[in-house]
Design an enzyme around this catalytic site. Structure first.
Site, mmCIF file in Angstrom:
data_model
loop_
_atom_site.group_PDB
_atom_site.id
_atom_site.type_symbol
_atom_site.label_atom_id
_atom_site.label_comp_id
_atom_site.label_asym_id
_atom_site.label_seq_id
_atom_site.Cartn_x
_atom_site.Cartn_y
_atom_site.Cartn_z
ATOM 1 N N ARG A 1 44.646 -22.788 -15.891
ATOM 2 C CA ARG A 1 45.982 -23.217 -15.461
ATOM 3 C C ARG A 1 46.978 -23.093 -16.611
ATOM 4 O O ARG A 1 48.149 -22.798 -16.398
ATOM 5 C CB ARG A 1 45.921 -24.658 -14.940
ATOM 6 N N ASP B 1 41.950 -33.587 -7.772
ATOM 7 C CA ASP B 1 40.716 -33.716 -8.576
ATOM 8 C C ASP B 1 40.005 -35.026 -8.238
ATOM 9 O O ASP B 1 38.778 -35.087 -8.147
ATOM 10 C CB ASP B 1 41.031 -33.702 -10.079
ATOM 11 N N ARG C 1 38.293 -34.711 -5.026
ATOM 12 C CA ARG C 1 37.055 -33.947 -5.224
ATOM 13 C C ARG C 1 35.954 -34.849 -5.793
ATOM 14 O O ARG C 1 34.790 -34.776 -5.384
ATOM 15 C CB ARG C 1 37.312 -32.763 -6.168
ATOM 16 N N HIS D 1 45.543 -32.016 -15.330
ATOM 17 C CA HIS D 1 44.953 -31.356 -14.153
ATOM 18 C C HIS D 1 44.460 -30.017 -14.677
ATOM 19 O O HIS D 1 45.164 -29.016 -14.648
ATOM 20 C CB HIS D 1 46.030 -31.170 -13.068
#
Length: 314
Positions: A90, A150, A153, A177
């Site tokens: 990212r 996240d 998850r 993140h």
């Protein structure tokens, strides 16, 4: 112009933007939604496609527009930016997407100075900071989707591991993140029962190994999905819907959104995810969760990673 609390604007109609628009339509939260994209035809196509399902949903006006059409939107969801490619982190996206934000954010602000800016594009922590600085909005009204996905998850994987409803799991991913994110195991519990105690009730005793494997799975989820199907968008779309619910319904929900930190845990002037109270006014306060010394150190290291990127890119 007074804000319309039943109106959203989605900037960027790629995979994430269009999936988010679809999730928001299904939520029934809004009665009006404008889709904005540099490719006007793409925005028109997405608006038409979603509109055709309205006979099965709640009444709503969905259309393609420009930044002026966002002037009374209560929430402006910014998903525009280059997507993450296979093999790319990212943070690799930084320069491309900062440049895109430098053209987008001033356009939003030209017409809408009162709404909430919800940043979803990656790297979300860097871009949340950039959006806050470029917009000049108060800190509470600019925040990112952060580690909401996240965390979902993590809850999903813990639910699978323990054979229980993931909604009964209370745990957070905090920090970036991205690759330096931290699973805050110290404060994790299942309906008030400490996580390790609950694991043992369910026949799991090798805690360190399980925690390491689950945290790695969470961190690598996006890479795995991108490898297999090219992009991730359904999970983040549902995260956007969840955050918008907290805002529009003034729920005061505790969500791990990304916002500029004000000195907690020695972290200042960098955006990252910590649990916060989210309601009609945006971020209404930080929630100081319990962290071990190792988790605190990892959180500070995550902040340093992000700060270093900001110092070179912005």
């Amino acid at each position: 112009m007074a804000l319309n609390q039943r109106k959203a604007a989605v900037v960027g109609c790629g995979f994430v933007g269009s999936a988010s628009a679809f999730a928001l339509m299904e939520s029934g939260l809004f009665s009006e939604m404008v889709l904005i994209d540099v490719n006007r035809e793409k925005a028109e196509g997405e608006a038409l496609d979603i509109s055709h399902g309205l006979p099965f949903a709640k009444p709503m006006q969905i259309y393609a527009g420009d930044y002026r059409d966002a002037e009374d939107a209560a929430v402006v969801v910014v998903t525009a930016g280059a997507g993450q490619k296979p093999g790319e982190t990212r943070l690799d996206l930084v320069n491309k997407n900062i440049a895109i934000f430098k053209s987008i954010i001033p356009e939003i602000v030209k017409f809408n100075r009162e709404g909430i800016l919800l940043v979803v594009a990656n790297p979300v922590d860097i871009l949340t900071y950039v959006a806050a600085k470029l917009s000049g909005f108060p800190k509470n009204r600019v925040f990112g989707s952060g580690t909401v996905l996240d965390t979902a998850r993590l809850k999903y994987l813990l639910g699978e591991h323990l054979g229980i409803d993931s909604r009964s799991v209370h745990a957070f991913i905090i920090g970036e993140h991205g690759d330096s994110e931290i699973a805050a195991w110290s404060s994790a519990n299942v309906s008030g029962i400490p996580l390790n105690a609950f694991c043992e009730m369910r026949g799991h005793f090798d805690h360190d190994k399980a925690m390491k494997e689950i945290a790695e799975s969470v961190k690598n989820s996006a890479y795995e999905i991108i490898e297999k199907k090219g992009a991730t968008y359904y999970g983040i779309a549902m995260s956007v819907r969840r955050i918008c619910e907290a805002i529009i319904r003034d729920e005061k929900s505790i969500l791990p959104i990304s916002s500029i930190q004000n000195g907690d845990f020695g972290i200042d002037d960098v955006a990252l995810s910590m649990p916060a109270i989210v309601g009609r006014d945006g971020v209404e306060g930080a929630v100081p969760i319990r962290l071990s010394e190792d988790e605190k150190a990892a959180l500070q290291a995550s902040a340093k990673t992000l700060k270093k990127v900001l110092d070179t890119a912005f």
